[in-house]
Design an enzyme around this catalytic site. Structure first.
Site, PDB file in Angstrom:
ATOM      1  N   GLU A  78      -9.615 -14.141  -4.222  1.00 32.27           N
ATOM      2  CA  GLU A  78     -10.459 -13.546  -3.186  1.00 32.27           C
ATOM      3  C   GLU A  78     -10.740 -14.572  -2.094  1.00 32.27           C
ATOM      4  O   GLU A  78     -10.723 -15.782  -2.344  1.00 32.27           O
ATOM      5  CB  GLU A  78     -11.799 -13.109  -3.784  1.00 32.27           C
ATOM      6  CG  GLU A  78     -11.718 -11.941  -4.739  1.00 32.27           C
ATOM      7  CD  GLU A  78     -13.091 -11.493  -5.190  1.00 32.27           C
ATOM      8  OE1 GLU A  78     -13.494 -10.383  -4.809  1.00 32.27           O
ATOM      9  OE2 GLU A  78     -13.755 -12.250  -5.931  1.00 32.27           O
ATOM     10  N   LYS A 113       0.797  -1.224   0.000  1.00 36.91           N
ATOM     11  CA  LYS A 113       0.000   0.000   0.000  1.00 36.91           C
ATOM     12  C   LYS A 113       0.834   1.282   0.000  1.00 36.91           C
ATOM     13  O   LYS A 113       0.360   2.332  -0.458  1.00 36.91           O
ATOM     14  CB  LYS A 113      -0.944   0.005   1.197  1.00 36.91           C
ATOM     15  CG  LYS A 113      -2.057  -1.019   1.138  1.00 36.91           C
ATOM     16  CD  LYS A 113      -3.155  -0.602   0.187  1.00 36.91           C
ATOM     17  CE  LYS A 113      -4.385  -1.484   0.316  1.00 36.91           C
ATOM     18  NZ  LYS A 113      -5.473  -1.040  -0.577  1.00 36.91           N
TER      19      LYS A 113
END
Length: 322
Positions: free
Chosen positions: A207, A56
């Site tokens: 996912e 991030k």
């Protein structure tokens, strides 16, 4: 869909230049045991060694560093379950500004404490009843702050794509790239970079089984909302793909697969016991998918992005029985 993509390969290249000397060029690790179990050469891009312990930082710094001086003087706002929070807080501090972060009340303590350690102000909300986008936008408007979302921003997406750019530049030809999927920022940036360098590479998203909003959305041809997922992969607990990220993923992502929480735990244990690295649940989903055979027949050379390693010792022991 528009003819001009919202994020281009040149945008990722530009982000890489901006991040040079600021973000870590994280290592690519190998494991003979993992190769044998999977039946392929597996190259792990270890963003658990990135600043703030996750990919991030790349997107947050790329976006914040482009703000005008007068906006930097007012400060930054963000909403995040943890890793984006830390990334924005650190990037803001590096660039001489302040950050206010909206975080779920149930964010792991290690992530909340780390965010506070970067001098950010933390505001909490209930992720199961509150709309973080609406709350975050209102907070930013009220305080005059620049809102840096975790994935719905072209500069954030381009920054995240630099992880895949570095991986492919280092290892050369890859047949497939396996990437964790939450809101879609990492995989949309990674797919942009990967297809820009190697158009034939197969991009596979992973996912959590309880949170397959992107898989359902791609199958339906439009964005689908699900109930807020309850999964140990808290960083991937999205209920709807981002509009911007989904438009990119429709073009560039070849397949989305899912992993169960027990398969994520197994991947975390293998990474710890065989490779001596600590990976958080969200970051272990790619390894989990390969070990569990979720990604179908595995081609000879596979890249996997380990998205982060932000997990406390007590939580790791609880999940993995260490």
């Amino acid at each position: 869909m528009p003819d001009t993509p919202p994020v281009t390969f040149d945008d990722v290249r530009d982000a890489a230049a901006r991040l040079s000397g600021v973000a870590h060029r994280t290592p690519v690790l190998r494991s003979r045991t993992l190769d044998e179990l999977v039946g392929a050469e597996v190259f792990l891009k270890c963003e658990n060694f990135q600043r703030v312990g996750a990919f991030k930082f790349r997107g947050a710094y790329n976006a914040i560093s482009r703000l005008a001086p007068e906006q930097l003087a007012k400060g930054i706002a963000a909403y995040s379950s943890g890793n984006h929070a830390q990334a924005v807080a650190l990037a803001a501090r590096e660039l001489g500004t302040t950050a206010v972060i909206l975080m779920p009340e149930d964010t792991p303590v290690s992530k909340r404490d780390a965010t506070a350690a970067y001098d950010a102000e933390i505001v909490t909300y209930d992720r199961y009843t509150g709309d973080r986008v609406a709350i975050g936008e209102a907070m930013a408007a009220d305080r005059g702050l620049a809102l840096i979302p975790p994935y719905e921003h072209p500069h954030v997406i381009a920054g995240q794509g630099t992880a895949a750019l570095e991986l492919i530049e280092e290892v050369g030809e890859l047949d497939a790239l396996v990437v964790p999927v939450g809101g879609g920022g990492l995989i949309s940036g990674s797919a942009t970079a990967a297809k820009g360098l190697r158009p034939s590479v197969r991009v596979v998203g992973v996912e959590p089984e309880a949170g397959d909003d992107t898989r359902r959305s791609l199958a339906a041809g439009h964005r689908v909302s699900i109930a807020i997922p309850r999964t140990i992969a808290d960083g991937l607990a999205a209920d709807t793909p981002g509009e911007l990220t989904f438009s990119i993923n429709q073009r560039l992502v070849d397949e989305i697969v899912v992993v169960a929480d027990d398969e994520i735990r197994a991947a975390m244990r293998l990474a710890f016991e065989r490779m001596k690295i600590v990976v958080e649940p969200s970051g272990a989903t790619g390894i989990g998918a390969l070990l569990a055979g979720r990604a179908g027949p595995v081609p000879p050379r596979v890249g996997v992005i380990i998205s982060g390693g932000n997990i406390g010792a007590a939580r790791f022991a609880e999940l993995c029985g260490a």
